[in-house]
Design a protein around this motif. Structure first.
Motif, mmCIF file in Angstrom:
data_model
loop_
_atom_site.group_PDB
_atom_site.id
_atom_site.type_symbol
_atom_site.label_atom_id
_atom_site.label_comp_id
_atom_site.label_asym_id
_atom_site.label_seq_id
_atom_site.Cartn_x
_atom_site.Cartn_y
_atom_site.Cartn_z
ATOM 1 N N TYR A 204 0.945 -1.112 -0.095
ATOM 2 C CA TYR A 204 -0.183 -0.051 -0.033
ATOM 3 C C TYR A 204 0.875 1.137 -0.139
ATOM 4 C CZ TYR A 204 -3.936 3.216 1.616
ATOM 5 O OH TYR A 204 -4.566 4.107 1.302
ATOM 6 N N LYS A 205 1.751 1.250 0.947
ATOM 7 C CA LYS A 205 2.709 2.420 0.779
ATOM 8 C C LYS A 205 3.547 2.710 -0.518
ATOM 9 C CE LYS A 205 5.637 1.813 4.208
ATOM 10 N NZ LYS A 205 6.691 2.264 5.104
ATOM 11 N N LYS A 206 3.648 1.672 -1.238
ATOM 12 C CA LYS A 206 4.463 1.957 -2.416
ATOM 13 C C LYS A 206 3.580 2.434 -3.753
ATOM 14 C CE LYS A 206 7.762 -2.268 -1.789
ATOM 15 N NZ LYS A 206 7.855 -3.649 -1.906
ATOM 16 N N GLN A 207 2.335 2.472 -3.235
ATOM 17 C CA GLN A 207 1.369 2.881 -4.415
ATOM 18 C C GLN A 207 1.274 4.248 -3.953
ATOM 19 O OE1 GLN A 207 -2.195 0.775 -3.768
ATOM 20 N NE2 GLN A 207 -1.045 -1.207 -3.737
ATOM 21 N N GLY A 208 1.938 5.128 -3.277
ATOM 22 C CA GLY A 208 1.961 6.648 -2.968
ATOM 23 C C GLY A 208 0.686 7.011 -2.533
ATOM 24 N N HIS A 209 0.045 6.478 -1.670
ATOM 25 C CA HIS A 209 -0.956 6.763 -0.740
ATOM 26 C C HIS A 209 -0.692 8.099 0.058
ATOM 27 C CE1 HIS A 209 -3.855 3.954 -2.426
ATOM 28 N NE2 HIS A 209 -2.915 3.364 -2.339
ATOM 29 N N HIS A 210 -1.551 8.874 0.438
ATOM 30 C CA HIS A 210 -1.251 10.097 1.440
ATOM 31 C C HIS A 210 -1.418 9.322 3.225
ATOM 32 C CE1 HIS A 210 -1.540 14.391 2.821
ATOM 33 N NE2 HIS A 210 -0.556 13.906 3.253
ATOM 34 N N ILE A 211 -0.332 9.176 3.494
ATOM 35 C CA ILE A 211 -0.391 8.713 4.966
ATOM 36 C C ILE A 211 -0.031 9.750 5.937
ATOM 37 C CG2 ILE A 211 0.408 6.864 6.593
ATOM 38 C CD1 ILE A 211 1.133 5.390 3.847
ATOM 39 N N THR A 212 -0.646 9.934 7.144
ATOM 40 C CA THR A 212 -0.477 10.813 8.103
ATOM 41 C C THR A 212 -0.384 10.251 9.473
ATOM 42 O OG1 THR A 212 -1.617 12.624 6.988
ATOM 43 C CG2 THR A 212 -1.134 13.218 9.196
ATOM 44 N N LYS A 213 0.657 10.680 10.177
ATOM 45 C CA LYS A 213 0.877 10.199 11.672
ATOM 46 C C LYS A 213 0.028 11.721 12.381
ATOM 47 C CE LYS A 213 4.146 8.856 15.077
ATOM 48 N NZ LYS A 213 3.459 7.925 15.730
ATOM 49 N N PHE A 214 -0.731 11.250 13.303
ATOM 50 C CA PHE A 214 -1.396 12.611 13.926
ATOM 51 C C PHE A 214 -1.436 12.216 15.392
ATOM 52 C CE2 PHE A 214 -5.550 13.878 15.924
ATOM 53 C CZ PHE A 214 -5.815 15.096 15.434
ATOM 54 N N VAL A 215 -0.975 13.355 16.188
ATOM 55 C CA VAL A 215 -0.493 13.076 17.583
ATOM 56 C C VAL A 215 -1.070 14.261 18.110
ATOM 57 C CG1 VAL A 215 1.404 13.018 18.972
ATOM 58 C CG2 VAL A 215 1.768 12.356 16.735
ATOM 59 N N PRO A 216 -1.908 14.121 19.042
ATOM 60 C CA PRO A 216 -2.628 15.121 20.223
ATOM 61 C C PRO A 216 -1.357 15.143 21.100
ATOM 62 C CG PRO A 216 -4.126 13.092 19.909
ATOM 63 C CD PRO A 216 -2.709 12.474 19.194
ATOM 64 N N ALA A 217 -1.228 16.590 21.071
ATOM 65 C CA ALA A 217 0.064 16.982 21.879
ATOM 66 C C ALA A 217 -0.284 18.279 22.741
ATOM 67 C CB ALA A 217 1.153 17.217 21.105
ATOM 68 N N SER A 218 -1.545 18.719 22.795
ATOM 69 C CA SER A 218 -1.880 19.779 23.607
ATOM 70 C C SER A 218 -1.706 19.685 24.999
ATOM 71 C CB SER A 218 -3.485 19.726 23.136
ATOM 72 O OG SER A 218 -3.858 20.030 21.863
ATOM 73 N N GLY A 219 -1.698 21.095 25.632
ATOM 74 C CA GLY A 219 -1.995 21.208 27.151
ATOM 75 C C GLY A 219 -0.422 21.122 27.677
#
Length: 505
Positions: free
Chosen positions: A64-79
């Protein structure tokens, strides 16, 4: 009574009067408890994958990664990390000067093992004229703590966890922000790009941006990726009105209404704003040094492989339904997929006309999807995985917090206390539909899953409204699948002494 100034506050925040009225009604009526069917387990709703299955899903994710999909790592870091240091704040205010509690004694006995020790020693030398060891030797323990917590020193009592030095390496100490950048390169990059998004508080945003600007070239060179790092803040439009104990709007001394952040559930809008196909979600403090990252990297790829496998099947079924050329047997195949692989039971299916059945199945297929890692319950705090009834009468997998469970129902309490697994906040999400369009994620929130908490402002009691949590109520109407992951992937830092655990050394 609403005043002109009240209306101006609504407009300033982007909140409608109808939303305010709805929030005030919630204070009056409260929120219903969820109806439960069972705690999820490996016999009922949680996938326990063997080695061959793990390898297959990792291969699917790599493809899947090799196909160029848009992948995001989302990190809640508030406070701010003030709760992480509550024991040391208490020591500063105590009427004794030497460490007395077990927590305090351990902090000072092992102080050299903290990754931030060199920086703390430097701060003490600048501000006190002596290093940490000399101050301890002469009994000035509180000077050491002041230099750790207060602004003239490291200022850790006011900084967010993401900016604290957690882990020691030969040539540097790393913050959680940096550890998340490393993770992104190891399992969430696509075609040489690692996209990482942090949600931060407004007061700390400039500090996050400055750290990223300083370190990014080093990490890009080390891991051979191009980083795209972005930030967002909780939107003012997700704030909620506070009320007095009698449910009338709480007003400050100058007569203005008091609004409070709506809790981490407000971040569903930040998640919805991402231009991504697949998003990993993990808390800012759940990181380990490089020597222990192997399990994390392996299992992140496993749960991502499960996600893209299920998504591909759901997309195929949706296209089949779009074509109008499907047999009764194919419809039954979709029913089995929804029931057994998406773990969603729909009442009355056998009595539905074919047209209604297809509409119902389409709705369950065409929605956001998430795969959640869950770990064996060994006493750590956290919500748990359950089979719960939804407003439409269906039963599906949900993550529930204790506040959502009726403590007066002995059977529900037993389910919660005897549950075999809990939620470590380890999610991978698919947030685009089968036509490539982004889902409007706020439409999949169950508004009846918020809760009310007791707070105070300047010594006055108030009631605050928490929005449905990000990984429970805000994702109630998603397709959810649970996968058992090892406890080694869950290493939160709730107190400063947690950094002395072997997993953070």
């Amino acid at each position: 009574m609403t005043t002109i100034n009240d209306t101006a506050q609504y407009e300033e925040k982007g909140i409608s009067s109808e939303q305010i009225e709805g929030q005030l009604r919630s204070f009056e009526t409260g929120f219903p408890y969820l109806k439960l069917k069972a705690a999820a387990s490996t016999e009922n709703g949680i996938l326990a994958l063997g080695e061959a299955e793990q390898e297959r899903y990792i291969a699917l994710w790599q493809d899947y990664k090799k196909q160029g999909h848009h992948i995001t790592k989302f990190v809640p870091a508030s406070g701010a990390a003030s709760r992480m240091f509550k024991d040391m704040f208490a020591f500063l205010e105590a009427d004794y000067d030497a460490p007395t509690t077990d927590f305090e004694r351990r902090f000072f006995a092992e102080i050299r093992r903290f990754a931030f020790y060199p920086a703390l020693d430097d701060a003490c030398r600048v501000n006190e004229g002596e290093g940490v060891e000399a101050l301890i030797e002469k009994g000035d323990y509180k000077a050491v703590v002041r230099n750790m917590l207060e602004g003239e020193g490291l200022g850790y009592g006011q900084l967010p966890k993401g900016l604290l030095q957690f882990h020691s390496y030969e040539t540097q100490a790393r913050t959680p922000l940096e550890e998340h950048l490393v993770e992104a390169a190891l399992y969430a990059s696509s075609q040489g790009v690692a996209d990482v998004h942090f949600t931060v508080s407004h007061e700390h945003r400039a500090l996050f941006e400055a750290l990223v600007a300083r370190i990014l070239p080093e990490y890009e060179a080390r891991y051979g990726v191009k980083y795209h790092v972005s930030f967002s803040e909780q939107k003012p439009s997700t704030d909620t009105i506070a009320v007095n104990p009698d449910n009338t709007p709480f007003r400050t001394d100058d007569g203005r209404l008091l609004f409070r952040p709506g809790g981490h559930g407000a971040l569903i809008q930040n998640l919805s704003d991402l231009d991504s196909e697949v998003v990993f979600i993990k808390n800012i403090d759940n990181v380990v040094p490089d020597r222990l990252k192997g399990d994390t990297v392996t299992w992140k790829q496993v749960i991502a492989g499960v996600l893209v496998d299920l998504q591909a099947k759901a997309f195929s079924f949706l296209r089949l339904l779009d074509s109008g050329r499907y047999s009764h047997q194919q419809v039954l195949d979709i029913v089995r997929f929804v029931r057994h692989e998406l773990c969603t039971d729909i009442p009355g299916l056998k009595d539905m006309e074919d047209a209604d059945l297809v509409i119902c199945l389409r709705k369950k297929l065409n929605r956001p999807m998430r795969v959640c890692g869950v770990v064996r319950n060994e006493g750590e705090p956290g919500g748990g995985p359950f089979l719960a009834y939804n407003p439409d009468g269906s039963v599906s997998l949900q993550i529930l917090e204790s506040s959502q469970i009726d403590k007066g129902n002995a059977e529900y309490v037993r389910m919660f206390t005897e549950g075999t697994h809990f939620n470590p906040v380890d999610l991978v999400c698919a947030i685009r539909d089968y036509k490539g369009c982004p889902f409007d994620l706020p439409k999949y929130v169950d508004p009846a899953t918020g809760f009310i908490s007791q707070k105070s402002k300047n010594g006055r009691e108030l009631k605050a409204l928490e929005l449905p949590g990000l990984w429970n109520g805000a994702m109630s109407d998603w397709s959810t699948v649970f996968v058992e992951v090892p406890l080694s992937t869950f290493n939160p830092v709730k107190t400063v002494n947690d950094l002395l655990r072997e997993q953070h050394q």
